[in-house]
Design an enzyme around this catalytic site. Structure first.
Site, PDB file in Angstrom:
ATOM      1  N   SER A 261       0.570  -0.813  -0.405  1.00  0.00           N
ATOM      2  CA  SER A 261       0.104   0.094  -0.310  1.00  0.00           C
ATOM      3  C   SER A 261       0.803   1.173   0.431  1.00  0.00           C
ATOM      4  O   SER A 261       2.215   1.874   0.294  1.00  0.00           O
ATOM      5  CB  SER A 261      -1.161   0.150   1.219  1.00  0.00           C
ATOM      6  OG  SER A 261       0.117   0.654   2.034  1.00  0.00           O
ATOM      7  N   LYS A 262       0.138   2.659  -0.336  1.00  0.00           N
ATOM      8  CA  LYS A 262       0.708   3.550   0.094  1.00  0.00           C
ATOM      9  C   LYS A 262       1.449   3.636   0.968  1.00  0.00           C
ATOM     10  O   LYS A 262       2.528   4.805   1.161  1.00  0.00           O
ATOM     11  CB  LYS A 262      -0.972   5.224  -0.154  1.00  0.00           C
ATOM     12  CG  LYS A 262       0.640   6.378  -0.439  1.00  0.00           C
ATOM     13  CD  LYS A 262      -0.489   7.338  -1.158  1.00  0.00           C
ATOM     14  CE  LYS A 262      -2.019   7.348  -0.237  1.00  0.00           C
ATOM     15  NZ  LYS A 262      -2.754   8.273  -1.049  1.00  0.00           N
ATOM     16  N   ARG A 263       0.610   3.338   2.344  1.00  0.00           N
ATOM     17  CA  ARG A 263       1.608   3.799   3.716  1.00  0.00           C
ATOM     18  C   ARG A 263       2.650   2.756   3.706  1.00  0.00           C
ATOM     19  O   ARG A 263       3.503   2.755   4.235  1.00  0.00           O
ATOM     20  CB  ARG A 263       0.233   3.297   4.681  1.00  0.00           C
ATOM     21  CG  ARG A 263      -0.084   3.817   5.113  1.00  0.00           C
ATOM     22  CD  ARG A 263      -1.606   4.115   6.645  1.00  0.00           C
ATOM     23  NE  ARG A 263      -2.466   3.510   4.996  1.00  0.00           N
ATOM     24  CZ  ARG A 263      -3.295   2.894   5.286  1.00  0.00           C
ATOM     25  NH1 ARG A 263      -3.345   1.201   6.121  1.00  0.00           N
ATOM     26  NH2 ARG A 263      -4.052   2.391   4.387  1.00  0.00           N
ATOM     27  N   GLY A 265       4.874   2.289   1.591  1.00  0.00           N
ATOM     28  CA  GLY A 265       6.199   3.400   0.827  1.00  0.00           C
ATOM     29  C   GLY A 265       6.683   3.987   2.161  1.00  0.00           C
ATOM     30  O   GLY A 265       7.754   4.788   2.249  1.00  0.00           O
ATOM     31  N   GLU A 284      -1.218  12.908   0.357  1.00  0.00           N
ATOM     32  CA  GLU A 284      -1.394  12.710  -0.605  1.00  0.00           C
ATOM     33  C   GLU A 284       0.096  13.174  -1.804  1.00  0.00           C
ATOM     34  O   GLU A 284       0.484  12.588  -2.862  1.00  0.00           O
ATOM     35  CB  GLU A 284      -2.861  13.861  -1.811  1.00  0.00           C
ATOM     36  CG  GLU A 284      -3.934  12.968  -1.277  1.00  0.00           C
ATOM     37  CD  GLU A 284      -3.987  11.220  -2.400  1.00  0.00           C
ATOM     38  OE1 GLU A 284      -3.138  11.335  -3.278  1.00  0.00           O
ATOM     39  OE2 GLU A 284      -4.515  10.961  -1.912  1.00  0.00           O
TER      40      GLU A 284
END
Ligand code: GLU
Length: 507
Positions: A261-263, A265, A284
């Site tokens: 997920s983005k998290r 990263g 974002e």
């Protein structure tokens, strides 16, 4: 072979999307087929401005641009679903006419009521399906007269697919083999929304059909929708040209379970998106692989191996090699773990294989940002000395900053250990050797340094650690002779003097 990558422009393109695009691209090129980009933007509530441009830029940066798409055009366009919206409703209507779909007039409140009612009965998976549809407000439960009256009165409705009861739906998936769904487990999904817009399922099937798609290669999260899709092909009488399906394994977090997920990263401090995204909110915005200094070929090589392997020891694969060797048959079923060390390793391999000129091209914007102006001859020699020590483009500049600026920090540990009257005397004496040199090339410096040490009965360790610390602040770095030659005599002298001045205060 005609394949498509069909992202929805709902934000930055995740690295999983790029892998889907890459696999589609590789197969198309291998079979001399066509790689199509289709923008699935029917859900206007999730539309994010700039997302389509981001997708195109990411594909272009990676060198896997589509053959047909919104930018390229093509004979099966338009390639944005929002520009095709007039063509979907008729197929939803056709489904109704043939008894494979129905009008549903239920209001959001009524749908909620149904869910609440079923929840009380202990059913927490409440759905609009064969078990509930006959209790709802739709053209199956209303008389045809009433339906007509409601339609004439302009009451809002959706069109839902009518999934048959007690059937087995068998999908032959190229990656997963035979996958069987029970029709009783499938819901009557909405095909046309109250605003007349198609849902993903409807638009996707109509477009795949008219764009003559032969293979649908997409992420595993779409596998469960494939049973519905198969019914749509059947109900629209398009079964003969139904594409083959291949569902790619999930990309897993570096540790633990679940999707990358983005998290992750943020948590582990590495990019999970190809390019940076600077949305208005802090949440974002993030750095992409491109901005972090990754080489596109390295990222592609890494992504190719995220779910596929050639069955040999070979790891380094150019795009051309991948086109030759890639096959869906060798794509794994199980999830692929995202290993950031592996991508760093790939990047290092590609960086070291690049010519100094190529690296210079990539460094130019960074050099400009830092206002580090030097002649190309100097820059190319600098790159030659530093590239072996770097994994990324920006590393080269960070690690070799002292070629452009004064030394910022001196290695105190070495100074405490090595700085004394005799090393000071040796360094000052050695300056004379350098001063006497007519040519300041690495080889002349090396030769005279060696004979000087021999003559004085000194060892390398008596001179070099402190010499290096003067020049660069540290005992590590490229060849000291090459470094001195590139600095030039004047700068070398100055750095020794500055060092000697500073160290004497330190101890
Ligand atoms: N629009 C879908 C997505 O965002 C496409 C899925 C498919 O390839 O069918 O991934």
């Amino acid at each position: 072979m005609r394949v498509r990558f069909a992202p929805s422009p709902t934000g930055a393109l995740h690295i999983g999307g790029i892998r889907t695009a890459l696999y589609n691209y590789l197969l198309a090129k291998k079979q001399k087929g066509t790689f199509i980009l289709r923008i699935e933007d029917t859900d206007r509530t999730r539309f994010v401005p700039g997302a389509e441009e981001y997708i195109l830029e990411a594909l272009n940066w990676l060198g896997i641009s589509p053959d047909e798409g919104p930018q390229q055009g093509g004979e099966f366009g338009p390639y944005r679903q929002s520009e095709r919206k007039g063509m979907y409703a008729q197929y939803a209507m056709q489904l109704v006419e043939n008894g494979h779909a129905y009008y549903a007039f239920d209001t959001p409140e009524e749908l909620n009521e149904m869910r609440e009612r079923l929840k009380k009965e202990g059913n927490h998976m409440a759905r609009y399906d064969q078990s509930t549809r006959m209790n709802m407000k739709n053209s199956l439960t209303m008389s045809s007269k009433e339906v007509k009256a409601w339609l004439d009165a302009g009451k809002p409705y959706t069109i839902r697919i009518k999934i048959p009861e007690n059937e087995e739906v068998v999908i032959q998936d190229i990656v997963r083999g035979e996958v069987i769904f029970q029709s009783n487990e499938l819901d009557d999904k909405v095909m046309l929304k109250t605003d007349g817009m198609p849902t993903y399922h409807m638009a996707n099937i109509v477009d795949d059909h008219f764009m003559k798609i032969t293979h649908v290669i997409r992420g595993e999260e779409w596998l469960s929708s494939t049973a519905h899709h198969k019914y749509l092909y059947k109900f629209l009488d398009w079964e003969d040209t139904m594409p083959q399906f291949a569902h790619l394994p999930l990309i897993l977090k570096p540790v633990g379970s679940g999707k990358l997920s983005k998290r992750d990263g943020k948590k582990f401090g590495f990019p999970v998106f190809p390019l940076s995204w600077n949305a208005d909110t802090e949440e974002e915005s993030f750095t992409g692989f491109r901005e972090a200094g990754y080489i596109p070929e390295a990222l592609l090589n890494f992504l190719a191996f995220l779910g596929w392997n050639p069955g040999t020891e070979q790891e380094m694969y150019s795009l051309e090699n991948l086109i030759e060797d890639f096959s869906l048959e060798r794509v794994n079923k199980s999830g692929a773990r995202f290993d950031i060390d592996k991508i760093k390793w790939f990047n290092q391999q590609y960086l070291h294989a690049q010519s100094n000129e190529e690296i210079l091209l990539a460094l130019r914007p960074l050099l400009k940002e830092k206002a580090w102006a030097q002649e190309d001859k100097f820059l190319l020699s600098f790159i030659d000395l530093m590239k072996e020590r770097a994994s990324f483009y920006p590393d080269i500049l960070e690690k070799g900053y002292y070629f452009f600026e004064d030394v910022k920090e001196y290695d105190e540990k070495t100074i405490r250990k090595k700085w004394n009257e005799s090393s000071k005397a040796a360094l000052l004496d050695y300056q004379k050797v350098l001063l006497g040199l007519d040519t300041f090339s690495a080889s002349t410096i090396e030769e005279s340094t060696k004979s000087y040490l021999e003559e004085k009965g000194l060892r390398f360790g008596d001179l070099f650690p402190m010499l290096r610390v003067c020049l660069s602040g540290s005992t590590k770095g490229p060849s000291v002779f090459e470094m001195m030659s590139l600095f030039g005599k004047e700068k070398v002298m100055k750095r020794i003097e500055t060092g000697v001045g500073k160290f004497s205060v330190l101890i």
